[in-house]
Structure formats: structure tokens, C-alpha cells
Design an enzyme around this catalytic site. Structure first.
Site: not given
Length: 177
Positions: A11-13
Site C-alpha cells: 500500500g502507501c509507501f
């Protein structure tokens, strides 16, 4: 001994990086893009979902202190590996759950890690194992995002503290105090 490298997309880094940056044996965590067709993509291009890249992190670690299996166990415990191309409100292939092994040994460990993690999930794990591919570091303003400015970002404040709580609960001995 030289550091080993692990590349994970969960997902979102920003959210994934925050989990790994303070673990014993982790030397560096870099946010970036992997698995797409466009050379040197920008954040805006990756966010569009049109490049095929995943937001990912590249972890340099000392395998004498923390193992690849440990990194994978933390990965599966701190994101939802059962949602296809989605983590929470982040939707699109750029937010897929994926492992990018750097060797046949890492690939075998990734397969075994998925099998072990499945026991803790009520739905099938959809994490993919993808071939290593060119790595493109994200822009500087994405690096160490949580550490620098995450507490001023409402999205990060909603997503990252629960991940860190799971990390402390399940892997507290692995956190560098």
C-alpha cells in the site's frame, strides 16, 4: 557481512516505511516505485495507476540481526494482504500487496511466508510475488515521511499509529529503542 535487500509493496509507501524504519538490523528504508513499464516515473504518474508500478519500500538489512522471514512476518502483520489492489482508502494497482524477491532463496521464503501468514487471515491472501524489476527511488519529499511530517498529515495519523501498535504488540523485541 554485506547488507541484504528486501523489496515489499504493502500500500502507501509512507505507511509501510514507518513500520520498518526503527527495527533492529534495518540499516535503511527507501520509498520508491517498482514493477511498472515507464522508466523514471513520478509520484503523480504512479498515483494515476497508469504506469503499472507499485508504491514500495526497499529495505537494506543485516541478516545476522533480522531475517528475511522476520521482515515478511512483519509485512503480513501490518497490512491487509487479502485486499486486491487496495489498502484502506487507497485503491489501485499502485497500492497492491506484492513481494519482489532478489534471489531464488527469497522467492522460496516469500512463498513459505504467504503460506504461514494465511493461517492468521480469514480471507485468501492475494499478495503477489513479482520478478525483481528496475527500482526508482521516490522523490526526496517522500523519504522518511512519517518521521519528518507524518504527524501533521491526517491520513498518516489515521493509518500509521494502528500499524505501529500491531508492530509493538507482535514484534516489540525487534524495535530499536
Amino acid at each position: 557481512m554485506a547488507d541484504d535487500i528486501a523489496t515489499l509493496a504493502g500500500g502507501c509507501f509512507w505507511c509501510t516505511e514507518a513500520v520498518y524504519q526503527n527495527l533492529k538490523g534495518v540499516k535503511a528504508v527507501e520509498s520508491g516505485y517498482i514493477g511498472g513499464a515507464l522508466p523514471d516515473p513520478t509520484y503523480e504518474q504512479v498515483c494515476s495507476g497508469s504506469t503499472g508500478h507499485a508504491e514500495a519500500i526497499r529495505i537494506a538489512y543485516d541478516p545476522d540481526v533480522i531475517s528475511y522471514d522476520d521482515l515478511l512476518a512483519i509485512f503480513f502483520a501490518t497490512h491487509d494482504p487479502t485486499t486486491l489492489n487496495r489498502q484502506g482508502n487507497d485503491v489501485g494497482t499502485q497500492y497492491r500487496s506484492a513481494i519482489f524477491p532478489h534471489s531464488p532463496e527469497q522467492e522460496a521464503q516469500a512463498r513459505a511466508g504467504i503460506e504461514r501468514a494465511q493461517a492468521d487471515q480469514s480471507a485468501p491472501i492475494v499478495t503477489t510475488i513479482e520478478p525483481d524489476a528496475p527500482w526508482y527511488p521516490a522523490e526526496d519529499y517522500h523519504q522518511k515521511y512519517w518521521e519528518r511530517v507524518g504527524d501533521r498529515n491526517p491520513y498518516c495519523m489515521a493509518v500509521i499509529p494502528p500499524k505501529l501498535a500491531k508492530l509493538r504488540k507482535g514484534f516489540g523485541e525487534r524495535i530499536d529503542a
